[in-house]
Every structure is written in C-alpha cells, then in structure tokens.
Write an enzyme that holds these catalytic residues in place. Structure first.
Site, mmCIF file in Angstrom:
data_model
loop_
_atom_site.group_PDB
_atom_site.id
_atom_site.type_symbol
_atom_site.label_atom_id
_atom_site.label_comp_id
_atom_site.label_asym_id
_atom_site.label_seq_id
_atom_site.Cartn_x
_atom_site.Cartn_y
_atom_site.Cartn_z
ATOM 1 N N HIS A 97 42.340 36.140 43.576
ATOM 2 C CA HIS A 97 41.960 37.055 44.647
ATOM 3 C C HIS A 97 42.885 38.272 44.739
ATOM 4 C CE1 HIS A 97 39.975 33.305 45.780
ATOM 5 N NE2 HIS A 97 39.128 34.039 46.467
ATOM 6 N N GLU A 125 26.297 37.163 41.735
ATOM 7 C CA GLU A 125 26.644 38.574 41.534
ATOM 8 C C GLU A 125 25.838 39.240 40.436
ATOM 9 O OE1 GLU A 125 30.003 36.724 43.703
ATOM 10 O OE2 GLU A 125 28.786 36.156 41.964
#
Length: 364
Positions: A169, A100
């Site tokens: 998450h 990322e």
C-alpha cells in the site's frame, strides 16, 4: 487486500480530525488562522478540493461519470466522491466489483462512445491489475484507430509512502506509467493545484493519470471562489532563487520547503520548482531556471532506478548540458519494498537533512 485497504483508509479518515495524517513538513506550511481569514476565497482540505473540482465538472458536463470500488454511497476510500452518488445517481457514480481490469476497460469503452469517465483506484497499486487496459487500450486506441476514437479518461487515486501502510500500500507507480505512449501524467501537491489539475484532466481529450498522495489529503489551503483550470503541462515556481534549482513534486515539495528554510539560514538561495507535469516535463520553466542557477537537485519519492528523476536527469542533460556547472544530483527513495516499521519506513524516503547536505555539496 481490499478489506485491509478499507480498514486502513477508514483509520486514516478517522484520524483526519486530529491532523495526524499530515507530515511535519506539511504542518509547518499551514497558515495561521488570522492570515488565512484575511484572504479571499474559501478553505478546503485537499480531498475536498478534488471533490469540488469533480463536482463542478459533473455539473458542467453530463458526460462525466465515475467508476470504482466504493466510490458511490461509501464516498470513496478517502472521501473524494462523498455525496456524489446521492446527487447524481448510481449511473453516473458507479460502484464496481473488485475487478480493476474490468472496470478500467469499461471506462475505456465508455470514453470511446462519448462519455468522460473517471476511474478511481482505491490505491494506485491496485491499478497494476488494469495495466493492460491502461497501456494497450487507454494509451494507444487513439493511434491504432487512426484517430477515429479519443479516450478522454482520468485515472486517479492515492499512492505514495503513508504511515506504516506496508509495502503493498506504499507504492509509487509514476515510473510504471511514464513509459506508456499516449497518456499524460500529473501530480497534485496542494488543494489549489489539486482542483485545477482535476478540472483540466477531465476536460482533456487525452487519457490523464492524476497522482494523489495519501499523506496530503488533509492539507488545508484557501482557494479562489471563482472557477479556474490549470495547465496539464506547466510546472509551478514555488520559490524563486539564485544558487540551485530544486525540482520536486507531490509530498516531497514540503520536505524541500522545510529544507529551504534551513538553507536560507545558512546563506543559500534555492529555487524550488514543483514540476507537477510528470509527462511531459515543462522544459521551458525548468530550462530557464537552470540557465540562471547552473545547478540542479532533483528530489522525488519515486524509486531511483527508472524513476521520474532518472527521466528528468536525461532530459536535462540532453537539452541543457552546456548550462550546468555541476553534475545533476538526484535524491530518490531506496530500491526496496517499503518496510512496515516506522523508523525503517522513514529511512527509505528522502528527508530534509539529506536535501540540505546535497545542496551544500552542490554549491561548494
């Protein structure tokens, strides 16, 4: 973590056909087939509306490109980019390694050289690995370069509390990004505003963070056939009312509207505003509502400490304190990691009965 995310997202994608991903509150807002068929436009799920907006902008402007994990031939974790790699090629829809920090930095560099990149985080929590690029580069390079560079970058992806996706998450990162100078933040809640905000974010010369909720991707709505672009700085009046102003966004919009039905039956008339623009706030719309109702309830899924609600409370007290007849009430998620167990997960997030009780207390 990544293989886990793919498994989870695959399971959710598969369950779209059954509609299990939609919350009860969202399902309650669905139109009947007869009423929907009589309206102009075309029906899309929210993730399809995002893709339609993205595709229209890629057709319109060859500088628009997409970076991210699995955004290419896999079609994205939630299928927002499905079919785009086949249409536009691997150079405009670029599958990246699990890195990322690297591909977000690459997007910033691409924006500096004239492209208009869109970064998809497979899950918003993963973009914490790119926080330095978003903060020190994406948000500040226009200023630190003396205006020589603009960074027209869109950072988007799913977040929020899902259906037992676990703490890692289920993060809500609005509060993390709101303190970064130089970026704008918006949150979509319907297929209509998802497409309009996506197009506006891509056209903006500023870096924009677009928050999507994992439980709203399967929400269906009829949207116009003709092109439209929404403002990145305007709230949406969802329901006019007289007794109390309820400010909310994203998935909580549907919890609020579910509570509003109960409140109306009890004789209350709440005004509901989807603030949509998380940075900057639309204080014009919010202020006009407060001047009418004189009471404010904020409902968010973000954490209570340092959340959007805390910033919104401060802004209202600074600008509209004299119009308030009661203390501002803010309902937020609890300051705990989201539990995996479904019953405990539900306890950490604001539910419609809490909203009803808060309005009754405010309007005493």
């Amino acid at each position: 973590i990544r293989s886990e995310a793919r498994t989870i997202s695959g399971a959710i994608n598969g369950s779209r056909k059954t509609g299990k991903v939609i919350t009860k509150a969202v399902a309650a807002q669905a139109e009947s087939p007869a009423s929907a068929a009589s309206k102009p436009g075309h029906e899309l799920l929210l993730f399809e509306a995002l893709r339609e907006g993205l595709e229209e902008e890629m057709d319109r402007d060859p500088r628009v490109c997409v970076f991210g994990e699995d955004v290419g031939h896999y079609g994205g974790s939630y299928k927002v980019t499905k079919g785009l790699a086949e249409k536009y090629g691997d150079l405009r829809v670029l599958d990246t390694p699990i890195a990322e920090n690297s591909f977000t930095g690459m997007a910033v560099g691409a924006a500096m050289t004239g492209l208009r990149p869109i970064v998809e985080g497979m899950n918003m929590g993963f973009l914490l690995l790119a926080f330095n690029q978003i903060s020190d580069n994406c948000g500040m390079l226009h200023y630190t370069s003396g205006g020589q560079f603009t960074i027209p970058t869109v950072i988007r992806g799913p977040g929020g509390v899902g259906r037992q996706l676990g703490a890692e998450h289920s993060q809500r990162l609005e509060s993390y990004f709101q303190s970064i100078p130089g970026i704008q933040m918006v949150a979509c809640s319907t297929p209509y505003n998802a497409k309009g905000l996506m197009k506006a974010a891509i056209r903006s010369e500023n870096p924009v963070v677009l928050f999507e909720h994992v439980l709203l991707y399967n929400l269906k709505e009829r949207i116009p056939d003709e092109e439209y672009v929404l403002s990145l700085e305007e709230a949406e009046m969802v329901r006019p009312g007289e007794h109390v102003t309820i400010l909310t966004y994203s998935r909580m919009r549907y919890h609020v509207m579910q509570a509003a039905k109960t409140l109306v039956n009890k004789g209350y008339d709440p005004e509901v505003i989807d603030i949509r623009s998380l940075k900057p706030f639309d204080l014009y719309t919010i202020g006009n509502s407060i001047k009418k109702t004189h009471r404010v309830l904020i409902v968010e899924e973000c954490m209570r400490t340092g959340g959007i609600g805390a910033s919104l409370t401060a802004a209202i007290n600074e600008n509209f304190h004299d119009y308030l007849d009661a203390q501002i009430v803010c309902l937020s998620s609890q300051d705990v990691p989201t539990p995996y167990a479904g019953t405990l997960e539900e306890w950490t997030v604001v539910q419609p009965p809490q909203i009803v009780a808060a309005v009754e207390q405010l309007c005493k």
